[in-house]
Motif scaffolding. Structure first.
Motif, short mmCIF file in Angstrom:
data_model
loop_
_atom_site.label_atom_id
_atom_site.label_comp_id
_atom_site.label_asym_id
_atom_site.label_seq_id
_atom_site.Cartn_x
_atom_site.Cartn_y
_atom_site.Cartn_z
N ALA A 1 1.49 2.44 -0.58
CA ALA A 1 2.53 1.43 -0.45
C ALA A 1 3.12 1.17 -1.82
O ALA A 1 2.43 0.69 -2.72
CB ALA A 1 1.95 0.13 0.12
N GLU B 1 5.77 -0.73 -4.27
CA GLU B 1 6.56 -1.94 -4.38
C GLU B 1 7.54 -1.83 -5.54
O GLU B 1 7.23 -1.22 -6.57
CB GLU B 1 5.64 -3.16 -4.61
CG GLU B 1 4.64 -3.38 -3.50
CD GLU B 1 5.31 -3.90 -2.25
OE1 GLU B 1 6.43 -4.43 -2.35
OE2 GLU B 1 4.72 -3.76 -1.17
N PRO C 1 6.89 -11.07 -6.02
CA PRO C 1 7.20 -10.65 -4.65
C PRO C 1 7.19 -11.81 -3.66
O PRO C 1 7.88 -11.75 -2.64
CB PRO C 1 6.09 -9.64 -4.32
CG PRO C 1 5.55 -9.21 -5.64
CD PRO C 1 5.71 -10.38 -6.55
N LYS D 1 -1.05 -9.23 -0.68
CA LYS D 1 -0.01 -8.48 0.04
C LYS D 1 1.31 -8.50 -0.73
O LYS D 1 2.11 -7.57 -0.66
CB LYS D 1 0.18 -9.07 1.43
CG LYS D 1 1.27 -8.39 2.25
CD LYS D 1 1.43 -9.06 3.60
CE LYS D 1 2.57 -8.41 4.38
NZ LYS D 1 2.78 -9.07 5.68
N TYR D 2 1.54 -9.58 -1.50
CA TYR D 2 2.79 -9.74 -2.22
C TYR D 2 2.61 -9.48 -3.72
O TYR D 2 3.38 -9.97 -4.54
CB TYR D 2 3.34 -11.15 -2.00
CG TYR D 2 3.57 -11.46 -0.55
CD1 TYR D 2 4.66 -10.93 0.12
CD2 TYR D 2 2.67 -12.24 0.18
CE1 TYR D 2 4.88 -11.19 1.46
CE2 TYR D 2 2.88 -12.50 1.52
CZ TYR D 2 3.98 -11.98 2.15
OH TYR D 2 4.19 -12.23 3.49
N ARG D 3 1.59 -8.74 -4.10
CA ARG D 3 1.38 -8.36 -5.49
C ARG D 3 1.27 -6.84 -5.58
O ARG D 3 0.79 -6.19 -4.65
CB ARG D 3 0.09 -8.99 -6.06
CG ARG D 3 0.17 -10.48 -6.28
CD ARG D 3 1.00 -10.81 -7.51
NE ARG D 3 0.94 -12.23 -7.82
CZ ARG D 3 1.73 -13.16 -7.31
NH1 ARG D 3 2.64 -12.80 -6.42
NH2 ARG D 3 1.62 -14.42 -7.66
N SER D 4 1.71 -6.29 -6.69
CA SER D 4 1.58 -4.85 -6.89
C SER D 4 1.09 -4.59 -8.31
O SER D 4 1.31 -5.40 -9.21
CB SER D 4 2.92 -4.14 -6.66
OG SER D 4 3.89 -4.63 -7.56
N GLN E 1 1.49 0.05 -7.00
CA GLN E 1 0.53 0.16 -5.90
C GLN E 1 0.28 -1.23 -5.32
O GLN E 1 -0.07 -2.15 -6.04
CB GLN E 1 -0.79 0.76 -6.40
CG GLN E 1 -1.79 1.05 -5.29
CD GLN E 1 -3.06 1.68 -5.82
OE1 GLN E 1 -3.38 1.52 -6.99
NE2 GLN E 1 -3.77 2.40 -4.99
N ASN E 2 0.48 -1.38 -4.01
CA ASN E 2 0.25 -2.66 -3.37
C ASN E 2 -1.20 -3.09 -3.55
O ASN E 2 -2.13 -2.34 -3.26
CB ASN E 2 0.59 -2.57 -1.88
CG ASN E 2 0.42 -3.89 -1.18
OD1 ASN E 2 -0.65 -4.23 -0.71
ND2 ASN E 2 1.51 -4.66 -1.12
N HIS F 1 -4.68 -1.49 -2.09
CA HIS F 1 -5.62 -0.95 -3.09
C HIS F 1 -7.00 -1.59 -2.92
O HIS F 1 -8.02 -0.88 -2.93
CB HIS F 1 -5.06 -1.24 -4.49
CG HIS F 1 -6.05 -1.06 -5.60
ND1 HIS F 1 -6.58 0.16 -5.93
CD2 HIS F 1 -6.60 -1.95 -6.45
CE1 HIS F 1 -7.43 0.01 -6.94
NE2 HIS F 1 -7.46 -1.26 -7.27
#
Length: 520
Positions: free
Chosen positions: A206, A208, A260, A327-330, A334-335, A339
């Motif tokens: 995923a 971002e 995010p 879920k709203y951090r990368s 990479q999500n 991860h």
């Protein structure tokens, strides 16, 4: 007289007529009563006949019901009798088996008793022989002492000293063989475990970005979103903290922000405003606040669903909320939630292969990057911050240590810590898992190679494994083995001081001596 006689004749005739009429009525009444009685008897007879028929039908139905119930009862009784018979057969079989076992145990007991008696007699004989042997040994020792001129104690000490040296030499050789064999076996087993673990986990990638593209049905909506003199777009930017870019791109608006969560709040609020059609500053503020609450609820739901999917229970509600925020951090594209889920599954598989607790390893793997999503985000390394958060919410000490040491920022005290570190590296180093801008990525690799080339004696440098390893080849005639070790340390320290990079970089200095001749 004649008139009188005539009148008397009329009266008599009238009486006779009246009498005849009365008698006729009486006769009719009698006839009616007789007919009525006959009809009543017939009705009663018919009723009695019908009642008899109904009674016979009811008796017949009762007999049929009785026979049906009797049949069912007999069937139930037969089934019970059958089960009872089967139970009796099983009991008889068990009794027979128990009888056989008792007989076998009795036979073995008899054999044991006889064997014990034989052993007792043999032990007595051995004791006698031992006494005789001790006497003979004493005589032999006395004879040897007389012949050699040494006491038994002195001879024993001399023998022990000579055997010590021989034993030391043999033990060192044996230890070296064992160590070599253990290293070979350990490397092979470690590779097998890692390969099997990677093969059994196939997580989706995923990626971002820092922007979100919001699609609209027509470009006319852009004017309504901007508002009169830009008041709507300014209100939306002020409420969400997101930069909203409205350009010539057809049917699209760009939402730009490094956070995010903010981007998601802005996207959902804008979607609801466009759907509703009422776009003005007051409505914008109301919708953004409502959307922010919805996102918070979504974060909690994602956290709960993640823990349920992974089979992890008993987490503090604040930790569940932080898992949902992943879920709203990368991290480098990479999500973070994907991860962490991947690391949790890898840790569980690897711990099971090594005979450790897979549930504890999965818990530590899921929480290892929890320090990247706190609300206040203090100036601490995320591993240390995650360890402090886990300690605050009463996680087990081995989990806290695994979180804090997965980037070697604290000392590893349990076997769980290196498993989390290895699985984190596997997830992050997978091809396609993380992404950087191509120009900055190439620039960083070139800087790595150029930095190492500045040192004397270095002939070639290669940045490999997406910049996670730097191989430095030195000339054997210019750098010796000791200097190669120091060079590796100096390059690592300079990279730490001068460069920014994700994770860690392994510096390998290669020095080899080659002797080349030609046969002509």
């Amino acid at each position: 007289m004649t008139l009188l006689i005539g009148n008397m004749g009329n009266g008599l005739l009238l009486v006779i007529l009246l009498s005849a009429l009365v008698l006729g009525f009486a006769a009719l009444y009698l006839i009616w009563q007789v007919a009525l009685k006959n009809k009543s008897r017939k009705i009663i007879s018919d009723a009695e006949s019908e009642a008899e028929v109904i009674r016979k039908e009811k008796i017949l139905q009762a007999k049929e019901k009785f026979l049906q119930l009797k049949t069912e009862h007999e069937k139930v009784i037969n089934e019970k009798n059958s089960r009872i018979g089967q139970a009796e057969n099983r009991i008889k079989q068990k009794e027979l088996t128990l009888s056989q076992k008792i007989e076998e145990l009795q036979r073995k007991k008899n054999e044991t008793d006889s064997l014990r008696d034989n052993l007792t007699s043999q032990l007595e004989m051995v004791e006698k022989k031992s006494e005789e042997l001790a006497k003979f040994h004493k005589q032999q020792v006395e004879q040897l002492e007389t012949i050699s001129g040494l006491s038994a104690e002195e001879a024993k000490n001399n023998l022990i000293e000579s055997l010590k040296e021989e034993a030391k030499t043999g033990a060192m050789s044996y230890i070296n063989e064992i160590l070599d064999e253990a290293k070979m076996t350990a490397n092979k087993e470690a590779k097998r475990i890692v390969v099997q673990t990677i093969q059994r986990v196939a997580a989706e990638n995923a990626i971002e970005n820092a922007v979100t593209v919001f699609h609209i049905e027509s470009d006319e909506m852009k004017g309504r979103i901007i508002g009169r003199e830009g008041r709507n777009i300014r209100a939306l930017e002020a409420a969400t903290g997101v930069e909203i870019i409205v350009d010539d791109t057809p049917e699209a608006i760009v939402l730009s922000a490094f956070d995010p969560v903010r981007r998601e709040v802005a996207r959902l609020a804008l979607h609801q405003l466009v759907t509703d059609g009422r776009i003005h500053p007051a409505r914008i503020e109301e919708m953004v606040e409502k959307t922010r609450k919805q996102v918070e609820e979504e974060i909690l739901e994602v956290g709960k669903r993640t823990t349920i999917d992974l089979g992890i229970h008993g987490l503090h509600p604040e930790l569940i909320r932080m898992i949902g925020k992943m879920k709203y951090r990368s991290s480098y594209g990479q999500n973070l939630l994907m991860h962490s889920r991947e690391v949790a599954n890898l840790c569980s598989i690897m711990a099971a292969e090594l005979g450790l607790n897979p549930k504890l390893a999965k818990r530590a793997g899921l929480l290892h990057d929890i320090g990247k999503v706190p609300d206040d985000e203090p100036e601490l390394p995320h591993a240390i911050l995650g360890m402090k958060l886990a300690e605050k919410f009463k996680e087990k000490p081995e989990i806290c240590n695994a979180i804090g040491s997965h980037h070697d920022e604290t000392e590893m005290t349990t076997l769980l810590a290196p498993i989390v570190q290895v699985c984190d590296a596997i997830s992050g180093a997978r091809p396609g898992a993380r992404r950087e801008v191509v120009e900055s990525y190439i620039k960083r690799l070139k800087e790595l190679e150029s930095l190492a080339l500045q040192y004397p004696g270095v002939t070639k440098t290669y940045a490999i494994q997406a910049g996670r390893e730097l191989r430095v080849i030195v000339g054997a005639e210019k750098v010796n083995d000791k200097e190669a070790e120091g060079l590796s340390f100096e390059i690592a320290r300079k990279i730490q001081n001068e460069m920014t990079y994700p994770g860690q970089i392994k510096i390998t200095v290669i020095r080899e001596t080659r002797a080349v001749n030609y046969a002509k």
